[in-house]
Design a protein around this motif. Structure first.
Motif, PDB file in Angstrom:
ATOM      1  N   LEU A  82      19.066 -14.391-104.196  1.00  0.00           N
ATOM      2  CA  LEU A  82      19.587 -13.059-103.859  1.00  0.00           C
ATOM      3  C   LEU A  82      20.033 -13.001-102.413  1.00  0.00           C
ATOM      4  N   ASN A  83      19.236 -13.556-101.516  1.00  0.00           N
ATOM      5  CA  ASN A  83      19.569 -13.566-100.095  1.00  0.00           C
ATOM      6  C   ASN A  83      20.840 -14.364 -99.851  1.00  0.00           C
ATOM      7  N   TRP A  84      20.962 -15.515-100.490  1.00  0.00           N
ATOM      8  CA  TRP A  84      22.144 -16.364-100.319  1.00  0.00           C
ATOM      9  C   TRP A  84      23.393 -15.697-100.880  1.00  0.00           C
ATOM     10  N   LEU A  85      23.235 -15.031-102.018  1.00  0.00           N
ATOM     11  CA  LEU A  85      24.367 -14.315-102.618  1.00  0.00           C
ATOM     12  C   LEU A  85      24.849 -13.194-101.700  1.00  0.00           C
ATOM     13  N   CYS A  86      23.901 -12.452-101.138  1.00  0.00           N
ATOM     14  CA  CYS A  86      24.238 -11.363-100.211  1.00  0.00           C
ATOM     15  C   CYS A  86      24.897 -11.904 -98.942  1.00  0.00           C
ATOM     16  N   GLN A  87      24.423 -13.061 -98.476  1.00  0.00           N
ATOM     17  CA  GLN A  87      25.035 -13.684 -97.302  1.00  0.00           C
ATOM     18  C   GLN A  87      26.488 -14.061 -97.568  1.00  0.00           C
ATOM     19  N   VAL A 146      21.030  -5.248 -95.228  1.00  0.00           N
ATOM     20  CA  VAL A 146      19.676  -4.778 -95.565  1.00  0.00           C
ATOM     21  C   VAL A 146      18.931  -5.836 -96.376  1.00  0.00           C
ATOM     22  N   PHE A 147      19.676  -6.589 -97.189  1.00  0.00           N
ATOM     23  CA  PHE A 147      19.077  -7.605 -98.063  1.00  0.00           C
ATOM     24  C   PHE A 147      19.177  -9.015 -97.475  1.00  0.00           C
ATOM     25  N   LEU A 198      22.363   3.030 -95.264  1.00  0.00           N
ATOM     26  CA  LEU A 198      21.376   3.967 -95.810  1.00  0.00           C
ATOM     27  C   LEU A 198      21.222   3.815 -97.327  1.00  0.00           C
ATOM     28  N   ILE A 199      22.336   3.553 -98.021  1.00  0.00           N
ATOM     29  CA  ILE A 199      22.271   3.300 -99.473  1.00  0.00           C
ATOM     30  C   ILE A 199      21.453   2.039 -99.739  1.00  0.00           C
ATOM     31  N   GLY A 200      21.678   1.013 -98.919  1.00  0.00           N
ATOM     32  CA  GLY A 200      20.920  -0.235 -99.049  1.00  0.00           C
ATOM     33  C   GLY A 200      19.435  -0.029 -98.805  1.00  0.00           C
TER      34      GLY A 200
END
Length: 211
Positions: A82-87, A146-147, A198-200
């Motif tokens: 998840l972190n890598w995808l968000c990056q 945020v993620f 803020l949504i995150g």
């Protein structure tokens, strides 16, 4: 007498004609706005697709550095999908914003900050569709960190800093490619970043509570 009646009827129907004309002009203007927004969205999607290889190369470099640091520090290398995808998505968004604003692909050296025009007037052209798109463009930019970064969600003003620093940097660089800087762009970009941030934070709080 008949002419008088005819003129009276004609003047009585004028307000309805004005309302009808105004309604038609609103519909035409609304249609133009929808067409403009649709065109800009498709342009943005096309830019995202075209910049996928560049984002992938940058992401690969970041991953090599991250894994290298963990290896040197003799830490256990964790697979954080998840972190890598968000990056990757965040890098893609940043690169796309730089392309849309002319930083990537721009001809630097056309002008300098001393020669460029900086507008401090707010909303000179009114609150239009371009401003709404400006805000929307920076929402994912504020949402994804945020993620990615630990503890960034603890203070809401991190979203403001994230948006303001990036936006000021863009406006400054635009002065080198013959474009002028606008204060309302910085404000709208920062607002978009804060909304996404803020949504995150809200989504992160909901998911952590469920766990």
């Amino acid at each position: 007498f008949h002419c008088f009646l005819f003129r009276k009827r004609k003047t009585a129907s004028q307000p309805w004609q004005a309302i009808a004309q105004r309604f038609c002009s609103i519909r035409i203007y609304g249609g133009m706005i929808v067409s403009y927004i649709t065109m800009e969205i498709w342009t943005g999607i096309w830019i995202l697709v075209r910049l996928l290889p560049m984002a992938l190369i940058i992401f690969s470099g970041v991953m090599i550095i991250e894994v290298g640091i963990e290896f040197i520090q003799k830490k256990k290398i964790e697979v954080k999908i998840l972190n890598w995808l968000c990056q990757f998505l965040w890098i893609l968004i940043v690169v796309s914003i730089l392309k849309i604003t002319g930083i990537i692909g721009g001809s630097f050296g056309i002008s300098s900050p001393l020669d460029s025009y900086i507008s401090f007037k707010l909303f000179e052209d009114g609150f239009n569709a371009a401003i709404i798109l400006n805000i929307c463009l920076f929402v994912p930019y504020g949402f994804l960190p945020v993620f990615i970064f630990k503890n960034i969600h603890k203070h809401w003003w991190n979203g403001v800093i994230l948006g303001a620093v990036f936006s000021i940097g863009i406006e400054f660089l635009q002065t080198f490619i013959g474009r002028f800087a606008q204060l309302d762009d910085v404000i709208m970009n920062t607002c978009g970043t804060l909304v996404g941030f803020l949504i995150g934070c809200l989504l992160l709080r909901i998911t952590t509570r469920k766990k």
